[in-house]
Each structure stands twice: as C-alpha cells, then as structure tokens.
Motif scaffolding. Structure first.
Motif, PDB file in Angstrom:
ATOM      1  N   ALA A  29       0.877  -1.894   0.101  1.00 26.45           N
ATOM      2  CA  ALA A  29      -0.048   0.185   0.141  1.00 26.45           C
ATOM      3  C   ALA A  29       0.508   1.151  -0.291  1.00 26.45           C
ATOM      4  O   ALA A  29      -0.324   2.140  -0.500  1.00 26.45           O
ATOM      5  N   PRO A  52      -4.760   8.683   0.060  1.00 22.53           N
ATOM      6  CA  PRO A  52      -4.652   8.729  -0.840  1.00 22.53           C
ATOM      7  C   PRO A  52      -4.134   9.463  -2.888  1.00 22.53           C
ATOM      8  O   PRO A  52      -4.574  10.718  -2.550  1.00 22.53           O
ATOM      9  N   ASN A  60      -5.187   0.856  -8.488  1.00 16.83           N
ATOM     10  CA  ASN A  60      -4.300   0.220  -7.397  1.00 16.83           C
ATOM     11  C   ASN A  60      -5.191   0.888  -6.156  1.00 16.83           C
ATOM     12  O   ASN A  60      -4.758   1.797  -5.543  1.00 16.83           O
ATOM     13  N   ASN A  62      -5.314   0.556  -2.974  1.00 18.70           N
ATOM     14  CA  ASN A  62      -4.866   0.762  -1.735  1.00 18.70           C
ATOM     15  C   ASN A  62      -3.743   1.493  -1.843  1.00 18.70           C
ATOM     16  O   ASN A  62      -3.064   2.165  -0.855  1.00 18.70           O
ATOM     17  N   TYR A  63      -3.362   2.460  -3.347  1.00 19.12           N
ATOM     18  CA  TYR A  63      -2.353   2.895  -3.099  1.00 19.12           C
ATOM     19  C   TYR A  63      -1.992   4.633  -2.369  1.00 19.12           C
ATOM     20  O   TYR A  63      -3.156   5.035  -2.111  1.00 19.12           O
ATOM     21  N   VAL A 139     -12.020   1.267   0.345  1.00 21.10           N
ATOM     22  CA  VAL A 139     -10.722   0.603   0.515  1.00 21.10           C
ATOM     23  C   VAL A 139      -9.503   2.083   0.683  1.00 21.10           C
ATOM     24  O   VAL A 139      -8.698   1.576   1.169  1.00 21.10           O
ATOM     25  N   ARG A 140     -10.026   2.996  -0.282  1.00 17.42           N
ATOM     26  CA  ARG A 140      -8.851   4.076   0.186  1.00 17.42           C
ATOM     27  C   ARG A 140      -8.638   4.377   1.754  1.00 17.42           C
ATOM     28  O   ARG A 140      -8.184   4.872   1.829  1.00 17.42           O
ATOM     29  N   LYS A 142      -9.565   2.712   3.942  1.00 16.03           N
ATOM     30  CA  LYS A 142      -8.962   1.641   5.063  1.00 16.03           C
ATOM     31  C   LYS A 142      -6.952   1.733   5.021  1.00 16.03           C
ATOM     32  O   LYS A 142      -6.553   1.883   5.357  1.00 16.03           O
ATOM     33  N   SER A 143      -7.093   1.726   3.487  1.00 13.85           N
ATOM     34  CA  SER A 143      -5.502   2.228   3.373  1.00 13.85           C
ATOM     35  C   SER A 143      -4.622   3.685   4.178  1.00 13.85           C
ATOM     36  O   SER A 143      -3.898   3.154   4.484  1.00 13.85           O
ATOM     37  N   GLU A 146      -4.524   2.567   7.670  1.00 15.67           N
ATOM     38  CA  GLU A 146      -4.159   0.955   8.301  1.00 15.67           C
ATOM     39  C   GLU A 146      -2.179   1.726   8.288  1.00 15.67           C
ATOM     40  O   GLU A 146      -1.930   1.581   8.840  1.00 15.67           O
ATOM     41  N   SER A 147      -2.090   2.317   7.176  1.00 14.76           N
ATOM     42  CA  SER A 147      -1.226   2.637   6.663  1.00 14.76           C
ATOM     43  C   SER A 147      -0.380   3.806   7.643  1.00 14.76           C
ATOM     44  O   SER A 147       0.701   3.787   8.053  1.00 14.76           O
TER      45      SER A 147
END
Length: 182
Positions: A29, A52, A60, A62-63, A139-140, A142-143, A146-147
C-alpha cells in the motif's frame, strides 16, 4: 515515539495504551519505505500521514502516499487520524492527493472519533457517519488509516468501526473485523 515501557495517555477522555512492537504498514500500500516517527526535539515529533492519490495509480485502490506532519501532541495516533480528516494542504492537493475521510452528521461521542491501542491492535471508532461513494472509497479510507497507524511500533493491526459500532466497509452485516484473530 518509541516508549521503553507501556504508557497510558489520557487526553480529552481518549485512552491510548502504548507498548512495544516492530511492525509497519504493508509495503504493497505504500510507495515509499516506512520509517518510524522521528523525534525532532523534546516536544516535537515528525510523523507520516498517508493520503490516496487516485490520479497517480488508478488501478490500485490501496495506493497511498506519505506526507509529513509535525506535532507536539503526545497522542500521535490521534493527531495522525485528525490530519487524515483535515486532508491534504493546497500543495499536496495540487499533486493529486485527496482526503480519504469525509464525515457527516452529528457526533454520538462529542468528537469525530475514539481510538485505543491495546496489545498492538489499534481500534478506531468514528462518532460521525463516514461518507462513501462505494467500495473504492472504502478501500482508500482503510488503506490511509492502516498505513498511517501502522507506522507506530505499537500497532500491528487496525480495526475500523462506524459510528454504530459496525466494521467499516463490511456490507455483510457479520462484523468480520471483530471476529477474526488479530
């Protein structure tokens, strides 16, 4: 911040328990290697906040890309999430970075979110509704969360809850994030 002993900090009714661990966000990610927060002075810490950038990598979801923020706040995890909510500054926006978290409505806890870190699990519960246009937005969010949180040595995994206490992005209604082993 790397405490040598577990430390409990209470700020505005928020309890964060810090311990020791050596993990970071998944490199899938993150486009850049992860380094732990840096102590700039006795009172300042430099941390990364991951936003993001859909214009740079649309395949992607998650990027995310890191930007740096400096704080004197002792509760760096809380500060980092506040920065995600605030979003990128004008210069960062011009590079394509976007705010992942958009909140709506009244708070059910008196603030935007509650966060705790216990046994290397960060649990964040939003107190306002999160606006989402669908799975890509989820997803964005969460990524980014989390990151941002996994840069701290005290966080190995992250649980994200809605203002109703349900797992964010879990449309099954089963709340799998609360059932799976962390």
């Amino acid at each position: 911040m790397r405490p040598k002993h577990p430390l409990t900090t209470i700020l505005l009714g928020l309890s964060i328990v810090l311990g020791n661990s050596n993990s970071g966000p998944s490199q899938a990610a993150n486009p850049l290697p992860l380094n732990p927060p840096q102590k700039i002075s006795q009172s300042q810490t430099k941390i990364k906040v991951f936003f993001p950038n859909p214009s740079k990598n649309t395949n992607n979801l998650n990027y995310v890309e890191p930007v740096f923020r400096t704080t004197t706040n002792k509760t760096v995890a809380e500060f980092a999430i506040q920065q995600l909510i605030i979003g990128p500054n004008a210069s960062e926006k011009s590079k394509g970075l976007v705010a992942p978290i958009k909140l709506h409505g009244n708070s059910n806890c008196g603030k935007d979110f509650k966060i705790s870190i216990v046994k290397n699990i960060a649990k964040i519960q939003f107190c306002r509704s999160i606006i989402s246009a669908g799975i890509g937005d989820d997803v964005r969010v969460k990524s980014s969360i989390e990151s941002t949180l996994k840069q701290f040595s005290t966080v190995k995994s992250v649980i994200i809850l809605t203002n109703k206490g349900d797992c964010f992005g879990d449309m099954s209604g089963e709340n799998f994030c609360l059932k799976k082993p962390q």
